[in-house]
Design a protein around this motif. Structure first.
Motif, short mmCIF file in Angstrom:
data_model
loop_
_atom_site.label_atom_id
_atom_site.label_comp_id
_atom_site.label_asym_id
_atom_site.label_seq_id
_atom_site.Cartn_x
_atom_site.Cartn_y
_atom_site.Cartn_z
N THR A 176 -38.83 -59.11 14.60
CA THR A 176 -39.44 -60.37 15.04
C THR A 176 -38.83 -61.57 14.31
N VAL A 177 -39.01 -62.73 14.91
CA VAL A 177 -38.51 -63.99 14.34
C VAL A 177 -39.64 -65.02 14.43
N MET A 178 -39.78 -65.86 13.41
CA MET A 178 -40.81 -66.90 13.42
C MET A 178 -40.17 -68.26 13.71
N SER A 179 -40.75 -68.97 14.67
CA SER A 179 -40.20 -70.29 15.00
C SER A 179 -40.76 -71.32 14.01
N SER A 180 -39.93 -72.22 13.58
CA SER A 180 -40.29 -73.06 12.43
C SER A 180 -41.07 -74.32 12.84
N PHE A 181 -41.59 -74.99 11.81
CA PHE A 181 -42.36 -76.22 11.99
C PHE A 181 -41.49 -77.42 12.34
N ASN A 182 -40.28 -77.45 11.78
CA ASN A 182 -39.46 -78.67 11.77
C ASN A 182 -38.83 -78.96 13.12
N ASP A 183 -38.40 -80.20 13.26
CA ASP A 183 -37.59 -80.52 14.43
C ASP A 183 -36.12 -80.62 14.03
N ILE A 184 -35.25 -80.38 15.01
CA ILE A 184 -33.82 -80.58 14.81
C ILE A 184 -33.37 -81.55 15.89
N ASN A 185 -32.73 -82.60 15.49
CA ASN A 185 -32.27 -83.62 16.45
C ASN A 185 -33.40 -84.05 17.39
N GLY A 186 -34.60 -84.14 16.85
CA GLY A 186 -35.71 -84.66 17.62
C GLY A 186 -36.47 -83.63 18.43
N VAL A 187 -36.03 -82.39 18.43
CA VAL A 187 -36.77 -81.38 19.19
C VAL A 187 -37.37 -80.35 18.22
N PRO A 188 -38.70 -80.27 18.17
CA PRO A 188 -39.31 -79.26 17.28
C PRO A 188 -38.85 -77.86 17.67
N CYS A 189 -38.52 -77.06 16.67
CA CYS A 189 -37.98 -75.72 16.97
C CYS A 189 -38.98 -74.88 17.75
N SER A 190 -40.28 -75.10 17.52
CA SER A 190 -41.27 -74.29 18.24
C SER A 190 -41.48 -74.77 19.68
N GLY A 191 -40.67 -75.73 20.09
CA GLY A 191 -40.74 -76.15 21.49
C GLY A 191 -39.33 -76.32 22.04
N SER A 192 -38.39 -75.63 21.44
CA SER A 192 -36.99 -75.86 21.80
C SER A 192 -36.40 -74.70 22.61
N ARG A 193 -36.19 -74.97 23.89
CA ARG A 193 -35.55 -73.95 24.74
C ARG A 193 -34.15 -73.64 24.24
N LYS A 194 -33.50 -74.69 23.79
CA LYS A 194 -32.13 -74.49 23.31
C LYS A 194 -32.13 -73.51 22.13
N MET A 195 -33.02 -73.76 21.16
CA MET A 195 -33.04 -72.90 19.98
C MET A 195 -33.50 -71.48 20.31
N LEU A 196 -34.56 -71.40 21.14
CA LEU A 196 -35.18 -70.09 21.32
C LEU A 196 -34.55 -69.27 22.44
N ARG A 197 -34.11 -69.95 23.46
CA ARG A 197 -33.54 -69.17 24.57
C ARG A 197 -32.02 -69.11 24.47
N GLU A 198 -31.41 -70.30 24.55
CA GLU A 198 -29.94 -70.30 24.57
C GLU A 198 -29.36 -69.67 23.32
N ILE A 199 -29.88 -70.11 22.15
CA ILE A 199 -29.22 -69.66 20.92
C ILE A 199 -29.77 -68.31 20.45
N LEU A 200 -31.08 -68.24 20.23
CA LEU A 200 -31.63 -67.01 19.63
C LEU A 200 -31.40 -65.79 20.52
N ARG A 201 -31.78 -65.91 21.77
CA ARG A 201 -31.61 -64.75 22.65
C ARG A 201 -30.20 -64.69 23.22
N GLY A 202 -29.69 -65.86 23.61
CA GLY A 202 -28.37 -65.89 24.23
C GLY A 202 -27.26 -65.60 23.25
N LYS A 203 -27.09 -66.49 22.29
CA LYS A 203 -25.92 -66.37 21.40
C LYS A 203 -26.11 -65.36 20.26
N LEU A 204 -27.32 -65.30 19.71
CA LEU A 204 -27.51 -64.40 18.57
C LEU A 204 -27.95 -63.00 18.99
#
Ligand code: BGC
Length: 717
Positions: A226-254
């Motif tokens: 499992t992976v925990m999504s963080s509190f912080n935002d990156i470039n204005g998008v909170p990680c816990s609401g970021s499709r880019k972080m969670l879908r494209e990168i975490l599932r897609g690239k990683l």
């Protein structure tokens, strides 16, 4: 391994899928919900009513510990949930469960992934016996700012070292310990501006991928569940609401195949971020982005069915989340046997074996920063002499356990004082606390008076455990004023002072370094604190820890890290207009990878096998390592690389390998490292992961500031 290329996990997913097909939407959403076990519900007498309330409506419990208690909930879960699906009990078992291991930052200073694995394995085994199925560890946030208190929970500033430790911890918790791991906090949580916890950052994709994501990638490759999504935002998008972080990168690239859980309220906090209108919108954005499970509360239960009815969330997404969750329950064996065996728990915690793991990890994690020759204090040489012991950590069993000692047992800690009295039974130990971080107000005058006749004074100073870890950002990262004042008086006695620093972060040591006869950084060492300290003081163990994080000279240097950029005006000390400070040297007080030993090691006969390699090539660099002192000891031989010209500016150095080797006095051995051209790849200006052809330098080094053994090579097209 919770990866789809593992047949066992694939089979678990298949079984889960079949079950999900039989479930109603409400039943599925329940599986994505976690409730907290509160003080009240800890009482087994209340379990029946609270359990019914909790277990029937959630797939997970937070902070439920104690086999019997969890079994009670489990019984209710399997009886009351329509499909008899057991719960997973999750808990923050960060650095040990009942036996407290050194904090993760200290574990990283061992430069021994095996030690991290052992610590995580013991933590996992004890947690499992406590009914815990899942830990929220390891934290693999690269952290370069000592002001940020959560440094304590991670593996330091370097992506490569953190990756090795992340991998080891995942294997330790999951494969050896038998519980699920959760890598956190995804992602770049340690990059918070100003070292301020929960704050965000603006981060290029290159820095995200080159610096912050490698440890996550390593943990995923090791099969983290499992992976925990963080509190912080990156470039204005909170990680816990970021499709880019969670879908494209975490599932897609990683390539992550397990499930994602939010951090505590991190979905709800999308509202505070100004990223969601209200609770429903927060669920739409958080769950929609890919947060499968909500750490706490009813939001998913309340809003997901509505969002599906409105067509804003597809039921297939919920099916997929639910499948991942139930697959984890199959993997843990809970679907067949949901209960923890309580028949053999007596004497199963804090065993001699587990204590030995903690002691070994602790002594290996200590970093000897200074030693004018006073250490080791060999007991036979100190027989009949007076050894002074003072300071707030000297007779302390709690703070030395660190910031996240789960089911801690401070009364079982081996304190420094008791261990010292045992180790130096033929010396006279004079103990006076002198200064405290609690309200007990010891008399400093009396302490100074008692200590002034001693032949050596051991001063155990501390940053208390509540000043590191979550929500403990600081602008001043020195020892407390009264401890510094007290130390000043001690130094003025003119006796050699052996300074032990117990802390969760690198504190400012600049003045203390000048005055202490020896400076041993013991971090927060855990249950076996006293024994581990004495192992090193007596010389039974020769210190071998190396800094996993740079020690700043002043807080104003933060963030500070060895793998920084050269700039157009490097600080070479020739001109005024250089990238440096007017009032402070540019480098750290102690660089990354630094640590002394009671012996010395020479690196000679450096050799490189090729001056030029192709894109699919590799070369070897090697040298002889000799123990040139009089004691056996361990050297941490480090390999650094620099890519001289890139499509983006490249770090001045990057760790690419390390080996810890044991040598008897006078013994010599050869150490070699293989560098593959592919090891030099990075995410470049076009966001391609490539090795760019060109010139490189590399060093076999004692630490990140050591340039004495340098090699040049090139990578061709
Ligand atoms: C922390 C996490 C932790 C969670 C559950 C949060 O506040 O950021 O690291 O796992 O609480 O205790």
């Amino acid at each position: 391994m919770y990866t789809l290329d593992n047949p066992k996990y694939r089979a678990a997913r298949e079984k889960a899928k079949a079950l999900v097909e039989t479930m109603t939407l409400e039943e599925k959403v329940i599986q994505l919900t976690q409730f907290m076990v509160t003080e009240n519900t800890y009482n087994p007498e209340h379990v029946e009513e609270d359990g019914e309330m909790l277990a029937g409506r959630c797939g997970f419990l937070l902070a439920a510990t104690g086999a019997e208690l969890v079994n009670n909930y489990q019984k209710i879960a399997v009886e009351y949930t329509p499909k008899n699906i057991p719960i997973i009990s999750g808990c923050d078992v960060i650095h040990g469960c009942c036996t407290t291991m050194p904090i993760p930052l200290a574990q990283s200073c061992t430069f021994e992934p095996d030690v991290v694995r052992e610590c995580s394995a013991v933590a996992g085994k004890e947690a499992k016996m406590q009914g815990v199925h899942w830990t929220y560890a390891p934290m693999v946030d690269v952290a370069r700012d000592a002001r940020w208190g959560r440094n304590a929970e991670g593996y330091g500033e370097d992506p490569y070292l953190s990756s090795k430790m992340a991998e080891a911890a995942v294997h330790g918790f999951q494969d050896d310990g038998g519980i699920m791991a959760c890598m956190k906090h995804y992602a770049a949580y340690g990059a918070c501006e100003g070292g301020r916890d929960y704050y965000g950052c603006d981060l290029s994709d290159q820095t995200l991928f080159n610096t912050y994501l490698p440890p996550f990638k390593a943990g995923i490759d090791a099969g983290v569940a499992t992976v925990m999504s963080s509190f912080n935002d990156i470039n204005g998008v909170p990680c816990s609401g970021s499709r880019k972080m969670l879908r494209e990168i975490l599932r897609g690239k990683l390539g992550f195949d397990g499930f994602v859980i939010s951090d505590y309220d991190s979905v709800l906090e999308l509202i505070n971020h100004g990223f969601a209108e209200n609770e429903k919108d927060a669920v739409l954005k958080g769950y929609g982005a890919g947060v499968d499970v909500l750490m706490l509360g009813n939001l998913y239960n309340r809003y997901l069915p509505k969002l599906v009815a409105e067509g804003k969330i597809k039921e297939e997404q919920i099916d997929a989340s639910c499948e991942r969750v139930i697959a984890a329950k199959y993997m843990l064996g809970l679907m067949d046997d949901p209960f923890t065996d309580t028949s053999c728990l007596d004497g199963a915690f804090l065993t001699e074996e587990y204590r030995e793991v903690a002691r070994n990890a602790a002594r290996r994690s200590f970093v000897l920063l200074e030693n004018d020759g006073i250490l080791p204090l060999v007991p036979s040489e100190w027989a009949g002499r007076k050894i002074g012991l003072t300071g707030p950590a000297a007779d302390e069993g709690d703070t030395v356990l660190g910031c996240w000692a789960s089911l801690k047992n401070p009364e079982k800690t081996v304190k420094i004082k008791e261990a010292l009295e045992r180790a130096y039974k033929d010396s006279k130990i004079v103990y006076a606390k002198g200064v405290s971080f609690r309200d007990d107000r010891p008399n400093a005058d009396e302490a100074i008076d008692a200590l002034k006749e001693c032949d050596v004074i051991i001063a155990a100073m501390a940053e208390p455990e509540w000043e590191s870890g979550e929500a403990t950002s600081k602008t001043s990262i020195e020892l407390a004023r009264d401890q510094l004042d007290y130390l000043d008086r001690l130094f003025n006695l003119g006796k050699p002072v052996v300074l032990l620093i117990c802390a969760g972060r690198p504190l400012i040591m600049a003045d203390l370094k000048e005055r202490a006869a020896a400076l041993l950084y013991i971090w927060d060492p855990g249950t076996e604190c006293g024994n581990a300290v004495c192992d090193v003081l007596t010389g039974d163990y020769n210190p071998s820890g190396r800094t996993a994080i740079s020690f700043p000279r002043a807080a104003g240097q933060c963030p500070i890290y060895y793998n920084d950029k050269q700039t157009g005006r490097p600080a070479v000390g020739k001109k005024i207009f250089e990238s440096k400070y007017r009032d402070c040297a540019i480098g750290p007080l102690y660089p990354f990878g630094y640590g002394k030993s009671y012996t010395t090691f020479d690196h000679t006969d450096g050799a490189i096998s090729a001056k030029s390699i192709a894109q699919d090539g590799e070369l070897t660099v090697s040298c002889k390592v000799k123990n040139t002192g009089e004691r056996a000891g361990e050297d941490v031989v480090q390999l650094y690389v620099r890519d001289l010209v890139g499509s983006i500016t490249r770090p001045v150095k990057e760790l690419k390998g390390f080996k810890k080797i044991y040598l008897e006095p006078g013994e010599e051995t050869e150490v070699s490292f293989t560098i593959k051209a592919s090891d030099l790849a990075f995410w470049n200006a076009d966001m391609k992961f490539v090795t760019e052809p060109g010139r490189f330098k590399c060093w076999i080094a004692h630490d990140s500031s050591d340039n004495s053994m340098e090699f040049d090579f090139e990578v061709t097209e």
